[in-house]
Design a protein around this motif. Structure first.
Motif, PDB file in Angstrom:
ATOM      1  N   LEU A  72       0.827  -1.205   0.000  1.00 32.68           N
ATOM      2  CA  LEU A  72       0.000   0.000   0.000  1.00 32.68           C
ATOM      3  C   LEU A  72       0.864   1.258   0.000  1.00 32.68           C
ATOM      4  CD1 LEU A  72      -2.983   0.702   0.020  1.00 32.68           C
ATOM      5  CD2 LEU A  72      -2.909   0.745   2.514  1.00 32.68           C
ATOM      6  N   LEU A 125       0.406   3.963  -2.997  1.00 37.45           N
ATOM      7  CA  LEU A 125      -0.336   5.214  -2.756  1.00 37.45           C
ATOM      8  C   LEU A 125       0.246   6.419  -3.495  1.00 37.45           C
ATOM      9  CD1 LEU A 125      -1.558   4.903   0.931  1.00 37.45           C
ATOM     10  CD2 LEU A 125      -2.989   5.330  -1.070  1.00 37.45           C
ATOM     11  N   ILE A 141      -0.932   6.172  -7.039  1.00 34.07           N
ATOM     12  CA  ILE A 141      -2.370   6.426  -7.148  1.00 34.07           C
ATOM     13  C   ILE A 141      -2.648   7.925  -7.032  1.00 34.07           C
ATOM     14  CG2 ILE A 141      -4.606   6.066  -6.018  1.00 34.07           C
ATOM     15  CD1 ILE A 141      -3.492   3.258  -5.160  1.00 34.07           C
ATOM     16  N   LYS A 142      -1.995   8.585  -6.054  1.00 32.64           N
ATOM     17  CA  LYS A 142      -2.212  10.038  -5.877  1.00 32.64           C
ATOM     18  C   LYS A 142      -1.778  10.810  -7.116  1.00 32.64           C
ATOM     19  CE  LYS A 142      -1.883   9.974  -0.844  1.00 32.64           C
ATOM     20  NZ  LYS A 142      -1.042  10.242   0.333  1.00 32.64           N
ATOM     21  N   ILE A 197      -4.383  10.411  -9.838  1.00 33.11           N
ATOM     22  CA  ILE A 197      -5.591  11.205  -9.590  1.00 33.11           C
ATOM     23  C   ILE A 197      -5.329  12.680  -9.912  1.00 33.11           C
ATOM     24  CG2 ILE A 197      -7.239  11.954  -7.800  1.00 33.11           C
ATOM     25  CD1 ILE A 197      -7.478   9.008  -8.655  1.00 33.11           C
ATOM     26  N   ILE A 255      -5.360  13.012 -13.669  1.00 32.61           N
ATOM     27  CA  ILE A 255      -6.729  12.946 -14.199  1.00 32.61           C
ATOM     28  C   ILE A 255      -7.450  14.266 -13.942  1.00 32.61           C
ATOM     29  CG2 ILE A 255      -8.985  11.836 -13.923  1.00 32.61           C
ATOM     30  CD1 ILE A 255      -7.412   9.196 -13.371  1.00 32.61           C
ATOM     31  N   SER A 256      -7.240  14.846 -12.733  1.00 35.45           N
ATOM     32  CA  SER A 256      -7.849  16.154 -12.432  1.00 35.45           C
ATOM     33  C   SER A 256      -7.386  17.209 -13.430  1.00 35.45           C
ATOM     34  CB  SER A 256      -7.437  16.627 -11.026  1.00 35.45           C
ATOM     35  OG  SER A 256      -8.060  15.867 -10.030  1.00 35.45           O
ATOM     36  N   LEU A 277      -9.446  12.063 -18.279  1.00 39.42           N
ATOM     37  CA  LEU A 277      -9.123  10.635 -18.322  1.00 39.42           C
ATOM     38  C   LEU A 277      -8.212  10.281 -19.488  1.00 39.42           C
ATOM     39  CD1 LEU A 277     -12.358   8.594 -17.513  1.00 39.42           C
ATOM     40  CD2 LEU A 277     -10.212   8.644 -16.231  1.00 39.42           C
TER      41      LEU A 277
END
Lengths: 87, 87
Positions: free
Chosen positions: A6, A10, A13-14, A17, A20-21, A25
């Motif tokens: 994890l 992480l 993953i952050k 995100i 993507i913001s 996409l």
């Protein structure tokens, strides 16, 4: 992946995100499916089994479809066939 | 979900990632699977089809398994059977 998968995942993953913001996409899309890298996807399939393999296949099909809309000059049919045949 | 589903989902996704960072996967777990809310999961299944439905089932099975480890006093067998029967 070592003692704490994890903690390793992480930051990735952050970062995804945030991309993507910022870019949406399709703009944020990276990785072997987007690169049409069939050999790497085949190696991932060899390493996975069970539910993880089934989820990987379904999500990679979605990514390859999105990548095909983004890069209309690329032919993702070999990748899509590999994924469909392994469902 | 209105005109921009991504704009609606990103704040939820960011909040989830922050919770997972702070509390770990089991600690951050919320939602109908964690609550053993079989009726809500059944409604979600009714609204989904295709790859989205298949991914929802596989991931919700993983969540219910994790929830079962977190709440050993709860019986998730009805939820797990619903998901398995709809695969």
């Amino acid at each position: 992946m070592g003692a704490d998968p994890l903690a390793a995942l992480l930051p990735l993953i952050k970062c995804n995100i945030q991309n993507i913001s910022a870019k949406g996409l399709a703009g944020a899309l990276t990785g072997p499916a987007e690169r049409n890298d069939v050999n790497t996807v085949r190696k991932h399939l060899d390493l996975l089994d069970g539910k993880e393999r089934a989820v990987y296949i379904l999500l990679t099909e979605k990514l390859a479809e999105l990548a095909g809309e983004k890069h209309q000059e690329r032919d993702y049919s070999e990748l899509l066939t590999l994924l469909k045949d392994n469902r």
